[in-house]
Design an enzyme around this catalytic site. Structure first.
Site, short mmCIF file in Angstrom:
data_model
loop_
_atom_site.label_atom_id
_atom_site.label_comp_id
_atom_site.label_asym_id
_atom_site.label_seq_id
_atom_site.Cartn_x
_atom_site.Cartn_y
_atom_site.Cartn_z
N HIS A 37 9.39 -2.08 -10.48
CA HIS A 37 9.49 -0.62 -10.42
C HIS A 37 10.82 -0.13 -10.99
CE1 HIS A 37 5.86 -0.35 -8.01
NE2 HIS A 37 5.95 0.96 -8.11
N LYS A 102 1.96 -1.48 2.59
CA LYS A 102 1.93 -1.40 4.05
C LYS A 102 3.21 -0.73 4.51
CE LYS A 102 3.89 -5.96 4.87
NZ LYS A 102 3.74 -7.26 5.50
#
Length: 189
Positions: A37, A102
């Protein structure tokens, strides 16, 4: 509700999903964790092309283990998502419509989801070996030097996720907890 969707996913499809919905994804999703990212956002900041079409992309925060015989990947469980929070708003603004991971997300990520039309899904932590069975094909497409954290293009079939935060900002981690606490209090003697 339960949905069967094909990835990539449009902004319109993302806007129809609601907190608590179950989705079975088929199609193409991409894996990327924090190191990947960071590189993606650096490319965006420089105005350079990304290594894959981000428009409608669903990004799975995962770093699959090496494939076992007969499978496309090894265990492929979700990574804790807050590690991507510094980068996610720019990735969403660039065109991503879904993230799978999550754990909680920060306010800036939720605001970007609401503004642009993106959804945060949860996959079951600890079920990486079972989730790997839904991956039919996987190939590294960028940042091979990152090993397990390289960006992979994965073809999935009936990959199960739950909408945790929808485009309205409704958050299952908050509403689910509140409902649980209310049920506990209602059942006290």
């Amino acid at each position: 509700m339960e949905y069967r969707l094909t990835a990539p996913m449009t902004r319109e499809q993302a806007r129809q999903l609601r907190c608590g919905d179950t989705v079975l994804f088929s199609g193409v999703i991409y894996t990327a964790r924090d190191a990947a990212h960071k590189r993606l956002v650096e490319l965006l900041d420089r105005g350079e092309p990304l290594p894959f079409d981000i428009s409608g992309a669903v990004i799975y925060y995962a770093g699959p283990t090496p494939a076992q015989k007969g499978y496309a990947v090894g265990s492929c469980g979700p990574t804790t998502s807050y590690r991507m929070d510094a980068y996610a708003p720019k990735v969403i603004a660039a065109g991503s419509t879904g993230m799978i991971g999550k754990g909680k997300r920060d306010k800036a990520v939720v605001e970007a989801m609401q503004q642009y039309g993106a959804v945060y899904f949860a996959a079951i932590g600890g079920a990486g070996a079972l989730l790997a069975r839904c991956v039919k094909k996987a190939e590294v497409i960028a940042y091979e030097d990152l090993g397990a954290e390289a960006i992979r293009r994965m073809e999935v079939e009936n990959f199960p996720v739950t909408v945790v935060i929808d485009t309205l900002g409704q958050n299952l981690y908050e509403t689910g907890r509140a409902a649980y606490l209310a049920a506990c209090q209602a059942n006290r003697p």
